[in-house]
Enzyme design. Structure first.
Site, PDB file in Angstrom:
ATOM      1  N   ARG A   1      39.276  41.368  36.953  1.00  0.00           N
ATOM      2  CA  ARG A   1      40.714  41.336  37.217  1.00  0.00           C
ATOM      3  C   ARG A   1      40.933  41.701  38.681  1.00  0.00           C
ATOM      4  NH1 ARG A   1      40.964  38.733  33.440  1.00  0.00           N
ATOM      5  NH2 ARG A   1      42.142  38.974  31.498  1.00  0.00           N
TER       6      ARG A   1
ATOM      7  N   HIS B   1      39.236  31.488  40.289  1.00  0.00           N
ATOM      8  CA  HIS B   1      39.370  31.903  38.885  1.00  0.00           C
ATOM      9  C   HIS B   1      38.680  30.898  37.954  1.00  0.00           C
ATOM     10  CE1 HIS B   1      41.973  34.638  36.148  1.00  0.00           C
ATOM     11  NE2 HIS B   1      40.877  34.246  35.512  1.00  0.00           N
TER      12      HIS B   1
END
Length: 312
Positions: free
Chosen positions: A227, A275
Site C-alpha cells: 500500500r 499497480h
C-alpha cells in the site's frame, strides 16, 4: 431457493466478472440471481463488492448476510459506520501467484544487480559488480499474511534468509519471525532488501518513516507492492537522495495514477510500476466468492472474515 446477489463494483468490471461468477455459482450448486442493477436493496442476500460511488450506505440492505470484497485491502470500507454485515476480504490464489512472481523477480533483480548490466551498455567491463550468494543477503518481509508468507516461501526456496515482521507474533517454518516495535527495528537493522506487504491501517500508515529508513544498512533496497501510504514519501526521497536507501521499487502510491510531476518518476533510484504486481484474477477470485456464499448458506464459518478492530 434462489439467492439475490448484487454486484456492486465499477461498471467496467461487470463484463469480466459476471460470466465467471455465474460459472462459479453453478459449480458450487448455488442458485443465484446475479445482477449489477440494484433493484430492491431489502431483497439482496449478498453483495459482491469493490469500491465504487454507487454504494456508500449499507443501511437499506436489511436481508444481506455478507459483503464479499473483490479486493484484498478493505481500508476504504471497513470504517463505514453503516456496514453492519459481515465483511470478507479477498484472498485470491491467482493474485497470490502474481504477487510471488513480482516480489521474487524484483528481489532477484536487486540482489543480482541486474540494472548495472542492463542499463550500463557503455563499453565498461564491470567485472567487480558480482553479487554475493542469496544466503548472504537478508530480506525483510514486512507483513506475514497470506501474501507475505507465500513470498517468504519463494525467497526461502532460493536460500535468502527471510526476516519476517508482523504486528502480532507468528511462528512460520523457515522464517525468523519478529513482532512489535523492537522486532521491527531488529529486522530493519539487518535487512538489505525490505518487502512491504502489510495491510493499511492507522497502525501501519507511514510505517517506513525517516527513523526506520535510517535503521537499514546503507544502500538497502525497498520493494513496496503493498500500500502506498505505508511509506512516508518525503522521508523516502530524502533517504534516496542521501544514498541511505539505494533503490526503491514502488508499485503502489498515495495518489493513483501517480501524478506526472511526482519526483518518483524522475528519480534515478526509483522504479515506478503502475499497480500491476497483483490484480485480483476473476477466474480464481469468483470461486472464493462462491465458496463463501456456500459456507454462509450451510452455516459454516466464512473465509477471510475481517476483524473490524484490527482493520483487516
Amino acid at each position: 431457493m434462489t439467492l439475490r446477489i448484487y454486484f456492486s463494483a465499477p461498471a467496467a468490471d461487470w463484463p469480466e466478472y459476471g460470466p465467471h461468477l455465474t460459472s462459479a455459482f453453478a459449480e458450487a450448486g448455488i442458485a443465484a440471481e446475479l445482477s449489477p442493477e440494484l433493484g430492491d436493496p431489502a431483497k439482496v442476500d449478498y453483495i459482491v463488492y469493490a469500491p465504487n460511488p454507487d454504494l456508500t450506505d449499507f443501511t437499506p440492505f436489511t436481508r444481506c448476510k455478507a459483503v464479499l470484497s473483490l479486493w484484498a485491502g478493505v481500508e476504504r470500507i471497513v470504517t463505514d459506520p453503516t456496514l453492519t454485515q459481515p465483511l470478507c476480504r479477498m484472498v485470491d490464489p491467482g493474485m497470490t501467484e502474481s504477487m510471488v512472481e513480482y516480489v521474487t523477480g524484483h528481489v532477484l533483480r536487486h540482489h543480482l544487480g541486474m540494472d548495472t548490466h542492463i542499463l550500463g551498455k557503455d563499453g565498461v567491463w564491470r567485472h567487480d559488480s558480482k553479487p554475493p550468494l542469496a544466503r548472504e543477503r537478508p530480506v525483510a518481509m514486512l507483513g506475514l499474511g497470506q501474501l507475505g508468507q507465500a513470498c517468504a516461501a519463494s525467497l526461502r526456496a532460493l536460500r535468502f534468509p527471510v526476516l519476517g515482521w508482523s504486528r502480532t507474533a507468528k511462528d512460520i517454518a523457515g522464517v525468523e519471525c519478529h513482532a512489535g516495535e523492537s522486532g521491527l527495528r531488529a529486522v530493519l537493522s539487518r535487512a538489505q532488501i525490505a518487502v512491504l506487504l502489510m495491510p493499511l491501517t492507522e497502525g501501519t500508515r507511514d510505517l517506513m518513516n525517516a527513523d526506520r529508513l535510517a535503521l537499514m544498512p546503507k544502500g538497502a533496497v525497498i520493494v513496496n507492492p503493498g500500500r502506498g501510504p505505508l511509506i512516508d514519501d518525503a522521508a523516502l526521497l530524502a533517504a534516496l537522495d542521501s544514498g541511505q536507501i539505494g533503490h526503491a521499487t514502488l508499485d503502489v502510491f498515495r495518489t493513483e495514477p501517480l501524478p506526472p510531476d511526482h519526483r518518483f518518476w524522475s528519480h534515478p533510484r526509483v522504479t515506478v510500476t503502475p499497480h500491476i504486481a497483483a490484480d485480483t484474477k476473476a477466474v480464481t477470485a469468483t470461486r472464493v466468492i462462491a465458496e463463501n456464499i456456500r459456507r454462509a448458506e450451510a452455516a459454516e464459518p466464512l473465509l477471510h472474515l475481517v476483524d473490524r478492530q484490527r482493520g483487516y
